[in-house]
Design an enzyme around this catalytic site. Structure first.
Site, PDB file in Angstrom:
ATOM      1  N   TRP A   1       2.308   2.804  -2.465  1.00 28.24           N
ATOM      2  CA  TRP A   1       1.882   3.796  -3.728  1.00 28.24           C
ATOM      3  C   TRP A   1       0.562   4.327  -3.451  1.00 28.24           C
ATOM      4  O   TRP A   1       0.378   5.662  -3.580  1.00 28.24           O
ATOM      5  CB  TRP A   1       1.891   2.990  -5.053  1.00 28.24           C
ATOM      6  CG  TRP A   1       3.401   2.718  -5.541  1.00 28.24           C
ATOM      7  CD1 TRP A   1       4.568   2.797  -5.055  1.00 28.24           C
ATOM      8  CD2 TRP A   1       3.654   2.670  -6.923  1.00 28.24           C
ATOM      9  NE1 TRP A   1       5.518   2.881  -6.046  1.00 28.24           N
ATOM     10  CE2 TRP A   1       5.012   2.588  -7.183  1.00 28.24           C
ATOM     11  CE3 TRP A   1       2.723   2.659  -8.214  1.00 28.24           C
ATOM     12  CZ2 TRP A   1       5.575   2.517  -8.234  1.00 28.24           C
ATOM     13  CZ3 TRP A   1       3.344   2.289  -9.413  1.00 28.24           C
ATOM     14  CH2 TRP A   1       4.787   2.305  -9.593  1.00 28.24           C
TER      15      TRP A   1
ATOM     16  N   GLY B   1       0.729  -1.330   0.102  1.00 32.22           N
ATOM     17  CA  GLY B   1       0.026  -0.134   0.095  1.00 32.22           C
ATOM     18  C   GLY B   1       0.772   1.120   0.104  1.00 32.22           C
ATOM     19  O   GLY B   1       0.323   2.362   0.151  1.00 32.22           O
TER      20      GLY B   1
ATOM     21  N   LYS C   1       5.590  -0.624 -14.369  1.00 38.74           N
ATOM     22  CA  LYS C   1       6.863  -1.278 -14.089  1.00 38.74           C
ATOM     23  C   LYS C   1       6.855  -2.378 -15.249  1.00 38.74           C
ATOM     24  O   LYS C   1       6.215  -3.147 -15.486  1.00 38.74           O
ATOM     25  CB  LYS C   1       6.814  -1.798 -12.690  1.00 38.74           C
ATOM     26  CG  LYS C   1       8.323  -2.566 -12.421  1.00 38.74           C
ATOM     27  CD  LYS C   1       8.415  -2.891 -10.915  1.00 38.74           C
ATOM     28  CE  LYS C   1       7.705  -3.901 -10.549  1.00 38.74           C
ATOM     29  NZ  LYS C   1       7.885  -3.947  -9.038  1.00 38.74           N
TER      30      LYS C   1
ATOM     31  N   ASP D   1      -7.253 -10.884  -8.886  1.00 40.62           N
ATOM     32  CA  ASP D   1      -6.382 -10.910 -10.036  1.00 40.62           C
ATOM     33  C   ASP D   1      -6.503  -9.849 -11.102  1.00 40.62           C
ATOM     34  O   ASP D   1      -7.641  -9.961 -11.786  1.00 40.62           O
ATOM     35  CB  ASP D   1      -6.338 -12.357 -10.650  1.00 40.62           C
ATOM     36  CG  ASP D   1      -5.043 -12.698 -11.412  1.00 40.62           C
ATOM     37  OD1 ASP D   1      -4.740 -11.839 -12.209  1.00 40.62           O
ATOM     38  OD2 ASP D   1      -4.304 -13.959 -11.392  1.00 40.62           O
TER      39      ASP D   1
HETATM   40  C1  LIG Z   1       6.302  -4.932  -5.650  1.00 42.98           C
HETATM   41  S1  LIG Z   1       4.661  -5.243  -5.193  1.00 42.98           S
HETATM   42  C2  LIG Z   1       3.821  -3.634  -5.206  1.00 42.98           C
HETATM   43  C3  LIG Z   1       4.279  -2.676  -3.935  1.00 42.98           C
HETATM   44  C4  LIG Z   1       3.513  -1.494  -3.945  1.00 42.98           C
HETATM   45  N1  LIG Z   1       3.717  -0.640  -5.121  1.00 42.98           N
HETATM   46  C5  LIG Z   1       3.592  -0.546  -2.867  1.00 42.98           C
HETATM   47  O1  LIG Z   1       4.165   0.404  -2.852  1.00 42.98           O
HETATM   48  O2  LIG Z   1       3.227  -1.077  -1.621  1.00 42.98           O
HETATM   49  C6  LIG Z   1       3.852  -6.059  -6.427  1.00 42.98           C
HETATM   50  C7  LIG Z   1       2.465  -6.663  -6.338  1.00 42.98           C
HETATM   51  O3  LIG Z   1       1.905  -7.115  -7.092  1.00 42.98           O
HETATM   52  C8  LIG Z   1       0.944  -8.162  -6.836  1.00 42.98           C
HETATM   53  N2  LIG Z   1       0.630  -8.984  -8.003  1.00 42.98           N
HETATM   54  C9  LIG Z   1       1.276  -9.596  -8.730  1.00 42.98           C
HETATM   55  N3  LIG Z   1       0.581 -10.525  -9.804  1.00 42.98           N
HETATM   56  C10 LIG Z   1      -0.829  -9.974  -9.815  1.00 42.98           C
HETATM   57  C11 LIG Z   1      -1.996 -10.051 -10.529  1.00 42.98           C
HETATM   58  N4  LIG Z   1      -1.895 -10.969 -11.594  1.00 42.98           N
HETATM   59  N5  LIG Z   1      -3.017  -9.590 -10.167  1.00 42.98           N
HETATM   60  C12 LIG Z   1      -3.027  -8.680  -8.699  1.00 42.98           C
HETATM   61  N6  LIG Z   1      -1.922  -8.499  -8.199  1.00 42.98           N
HETATM   62  C13 LIG Z   1      -0.512  -8.921  -8.495  1.00 42.98           C
HETATM   63  C14 LIG Z   1       1.817  -9.010  -5.947  1.00 42.98           C
HETATM   64  O4  LIG Z   1       0.718  -9.717  -4.884  1.00 42.98           O
HETATM   65  C15 LIG Z   1       2.346  -7.877  -5.101  1.00 42.98           C
HETATM   66  O5  LIG Z   1       1.740  -7.408  -3.972  1.00 42.98           O
END
Ligand SMILES: C[S@@+](CC[C@H](N)C(=O)[O-])C[C@H]1O[C@@H](n2cnc3c(N)ncnc32)[C@H](O)[C@@H]1O
Length: 206
Positions: free
Chosen positions: A51, A49, A151, A87
Site C-alpha cells: 500500500w 509495504g 479494513k 504498535d
Molecule cells: C495485511 S497486513 C498489511 C499489508 C499491507 N497493506 C501491504 O499492502 O503490504 C497487516 C499488518 O498489520 C500489522 N499489525 C497488526 N496489528 C498491529 C498493531 N497493533 N500495530 C501495528 N501493526 C499491526 C501486522 O504486523 C501486518 O503487517
C-alpha cells in the site's frame, strides 16, 4: 504476504509490488478518489509495504507517505516516504505521526489484521477492535475534511462500528475490492470528509 499464487499475486510480482493487497488500494482509489497528488498519507499496518508503494505513486513528489507496523519493513524509506516501527495502540504513536508529518494527515488508511486463530467469534472481536484502534488514532491525526479507509470484518459488531464512522464523516461507504479473496470476511469502510472538531479529535493542538 504472497500467499496463494493467483492472478493478483503474479501481477504484484511482475509490477514489483510487495503485496497482492496493493491492487486493493489501486482499485479503491480508482473507484473513490481517496488519495491525490500532494497528499500526506498515513498507512496503519503497512508491512510489507504494498500500500505504501501505491500511495507513493499517487501522492507524487510533493506528497508524503508514512507507514507504521509492529514488524519492520526494509528499503522503502526515501525523500517522501518514512516508516515508524510500533504498535498503533501505543500513546506515543499519534504524537510521532504528527511530528513526522509536520501537521495532520489528508488520508489515514488501515489494512491492519490481527493474527487469526480460526475461532470465528474471537477473530471477529479482535479484528473489529483493531479497526476501532485505527479509527481512534485516525481521529487524532486526520485533518478536517480528510479521508479514512479502514479494513474491517463482517460479523455481529460490524453494524455498530459502521455507525461510529458515519457519525464522524460526511459520507461513508462499505466495499469489497476485487482483489479480496472470495472466502474472506473482510470489508473496507471508506469515510470521506472528516468532521473533526465535533468528534473529540483534538484538532486544536496542531
Ligand atoms: C495485511 S497486513 C498489511 C499489508 C499491507 N497493506 C501491504 O499492502 O503490504 C497487516 C499488518 O498489520 C500489522 N499489525 C497488526 N496489528 C498491529 C498493531 N497493533 N500495530 C501495528 N501493526 C499491526 C501486522 O504486523 C501486518 O503487517
Amino acid at each position: 504476504m504472497y500467499k496463494r499464487k493467483d492472478g493478483f499475486y503474479r501481477q504484484a510480482k511482475l509490477k514489483g509490488y510487495r503485496s497482492r493487497a496493493a491492487f486493493k488500494l489501486k482499485q479503491l482509489n480508482q473507484d473513490y478518489h481517496l488519495i491525490k497528488r500532494g497528499d500526506r498519507v498515513v498507512d496503519l499496518g503497512c508491512a510489507p509495504g504494498g500500500w505504501m508503494q501505491v500511495a507513493r505513486e499517487l501522492v507524487g513528489e510533493e506528497g508524503y507517505v508514512l507507514g507504521i507496523d509492529m514488524i519492520p519493513i526494509e528499503n522503502l524509506e526515501g525523500k517522501n516516504m518514512a516508516f515508524l516501527q510500533g504498535d498503533i495502540r501505543e500513546e506515543r504513536v499519534a504524537e510521532s505521526i504528527r511530528e513526522k508529518l509536520g501537521g495532520r494527515a489528508d488520508m489515514v488508511m488501515s489494512d491492519l489484521s490481527p493474527n487469526l486463530t480460526g475461532i470465528r467469534h474471537a477473530d471477529h472481536h479482535h479484528s473489529i477492535q483493531l479497526s476501532q484502534d485505527a479509527f481512534r488514532l485516525a481521529k487524532r491525526v486526520l485533518k478536517q475534511k480528510g479521508n479514512f479507509l479502514v479494513k474491517t470484518f463482517l460479523g455481529p459488531d460490524f453494524g455498530s462500528f459502521k455507525k461510529e464512522i458515519e457519525a464522524a464523516f460526511q459520507t461513508v461507504k462499505a466495499t469489497r475490492p476485487e482483489a479480496t479473496r472470495k472466502a474472506s470476511r473482510e470489508l473496507y469502510l471508506i469515510g470521506r470528509g472528516y468532521q473533526g472538531q465535533n468528534q473529540g479529535g483534538e484538532l486544536s493542538n496542531l
